[in-house]
Design an enzyme around this catalytic site. Structure first.
Site, PDB file in Angstrom:
ATOM      1  N   HIS A  90      -0.212  -1.268 -10.157  1.00  0.00           N
ATOM      2  CA  HIS A  90      -0.469  -2.366 -10.109  1.00  0.00           C
ATOM      3  C   HIS A  90       0.964  -2.903 -11.252  1.00  0.00           C
ATOM      4  O   HIS A  90       1.116  -2.489 -11.899  1.00  0.00           O
ATOM      5  CB  HIS A  90      -1.204  -3.599  -9.389  1.00  0.00           C
ATOM      6  CG  HIS A  90      -2.121  -2.753  -9.210  1.00  0.00           C
ATOM      7  ND1 HIS A  90      -3.961  -3.456  -8.500  1.00  0.00           N
ATOM      8  CD2 HIS A  90      -1.733  -3.446  -7.600  1.00  0.00           C
ATOM      9  CE1 HIS A  90      -3.594  -3.127  -7.262  1.00  0.00           C
ATOM     10  NE2 HIS A  90      -2.798  -3.208  -6.420  1.00  0.00           N
TER      11      HIS A  90
ATOM     12  N   GLU B 258       0.743  -1.272  -0.176  1.00  0.00           N
ATOM     13  CA  GLU B 258       0.094   0.003   0.037  1.00  0.00           C
ATOM     14  C   GLU B 258       0.410   1.339  -0.253  1.00  0.00           C
ATOM     15  O   GLU B 258       0.622   2.264  -0.727  1.00  0.00           O
ATOM     16  CB  GLU B 258      -1.053  -0.157   1.257  1.00  0.00           C
ATOM     17  CG  GLU B 258      -2.225  -1.247   1.425  1.00  0.00           C
ATOM     18  CD  GLU B 258      -3.108  -1.345  -0.006  1.00  0.00           C
ATOM     19  OE1 GLU B 258      -3.212  -0.024  -0.686  1.00  0.00           O
ATOM     20  OE2 GLU B 258      -3.041  -2.648   0.048  1.00  0.00           O
TER      21      GLU B 258
HETATM   22 ZN    ZN Z   1      -2.948  -2.610  -4.216  1.00  0.00          ZN
END
Ligand code: ZN
Ligand code: NAG
Ligand code: NAG
Ligand code: NAG
Ligand code: NAG
Ligand code: ZN
Length: 296
Positions: A261, A252
């Site tokens: 991502h 995070e």
């Molecule tokens: Zn993520």
């Protein structure tokens, strides 16, 4: 005949194993449970609850609902969204709810979307690298960031959370120019981290014990939220059904710094997290990503 039969038996056995495994994970979400009903669904089928798969793919950026109703029909839009998802996760591109696709979808993950550059022509992939950025490459324009803790749900004390976050921040600090300093509760800070459950005021309600573990926002918003309803592990003895808080924190914090991502399963920035696993080391892909983002 024989090879075909044994192939079939192996597939059945694998599926059973998958079911048994799924049953064992107590915190399994409603979504993961309902996935079973869609086994081998394909275009033309109508299955009650199939709209949840559409919602799942929509939330991750694989297509836009565009104001239309989410029906339970397996239509063209679901097929193309599924293909884009399968391509992204390097699964066989079948456009069906095959076993591999269902298995992937049943794994807990980060709630941040995978795709930001959805256009009307469908999903566009940047294929040169595995890492990605948020749309428009938002970044911090300073390298000294302050942070503080603020939760609306109690999971662990700040005293126990602090060393975990300190270590997670350190992972990014050693491969970048960033430094991090905690400030008092009532001070202004660049980053705010904490635990919340269900709806918590940011239009991305958590789903209780289940699929979404945490999420964080792109620079320079600085909000990092953990889903309080997960079975978090805050020591180094993470059990098979638990979520390692430090592993998820590092992921995070990558978002907080501006990374999206990664498609590389070894990367910290890979969206899925296998319960019970400890993944606390940045991969070369994560390092390449953060350096590419802040190289000038
Ligand atoms: Zn993520
Ligand atoms: C959405 O679904 C509702 C209930 O099924 C229906 O009354 C409505 O006409 C639908 N709207 C659209 C845009 O399809
Ligand atoms: C969390 O996992 C631990 C270890 O498996 C287990 O003992 C505990 O009961 C779980 N807690 C909840 C709330 O499910
Ligand atoms: C877990 O391991 C890390 C790294 O080895 C160590 O610094 C930390 O103190 C350990 N945490 C606990 C709660 O023992
Ligand atoms: C992307 O990740 C895969 C492993 O999933 C690796 O084989 C490939 O070399 C990586 N590509 C780049 C450009 O780093
Ligand atoms: Zn949130």
């Amino acid at each position: 005949m024989a090879p075909k039969l044994s192939h079939h038996i192996i597939l059945e056995a694998l599926f059973l194993l998958f079911l048994i495994q799924a049953l064992f994970v107590k915190s399994e979400s409603q979504f993961s449970k309902s996935l079973r009903l869609f086994h081998e669904a394909r275009k033309g089928y109508t299955i009650e609850g199939l709209n949840h798969v559409k919602q799942y793919l929509e939330a991750l950026g694989y297509y836009s609902i565009g104001g239309s109703n989410l029906t339970d029909d397996f239509d063209d839009s679901l097929e193309s969204a599924l293909k884009a998802y399968q391509q992204h996760y390097r699964l066989e591109i079948t456009g069906r709810m095959d076993s591999d696709t269902m298995k992937k979808m049943s794994i807990p993950r980060c709630g941040v979307r995978d795709i930001f550059d959805y256009s009307n022509d469908g999903v566009k992939f940047i294929t040169v690298a595995n890492y990605s950025f948020f749309e428009g490459m938002p970044r911090w324009n300073k390298r000294q960031l302050t942070y503080k803790f603020r939760s609306s749900a109690h999971v662990i004390s700040v005293r126990r959370l602090r060393p975990i976050i300190t270590r997670a921040l350190q992972k990014w600090a050693v491969v970048s120019d960033f430094t991090f300093r905690e400030v008092r509760f009532f001070s202004r800070s660049d980053v705010v981290l904490g635990f919340h459950r269900r709806g918590h005021g940011d239009n991305y309600p958590f789903d209780g014990p289940g699929n979404v573990l945490a999420h964080a926002f792109a620079p320079q918003y600085g909000k990092l939220h953990f889903d309080a309803d997960e079975n978090w592990s805050s020591n180094n003895l993470t059990r098979f059904n638990q979520i390692d808080l430090e592993s998820v924190s590092i992921h995070e914090l990558g978002h907080i710094l501006g990374l999206g991502h990664s498609r590389d399963p070894d990367a910290i920035m890979y969206a899925y997290y296998m319960p019970g696993s400890i993944k606390r080391d940045l991969s070369q892909d994560d390092i390449d990503g953060i350096r590419a983002l802040y190289s000038h």
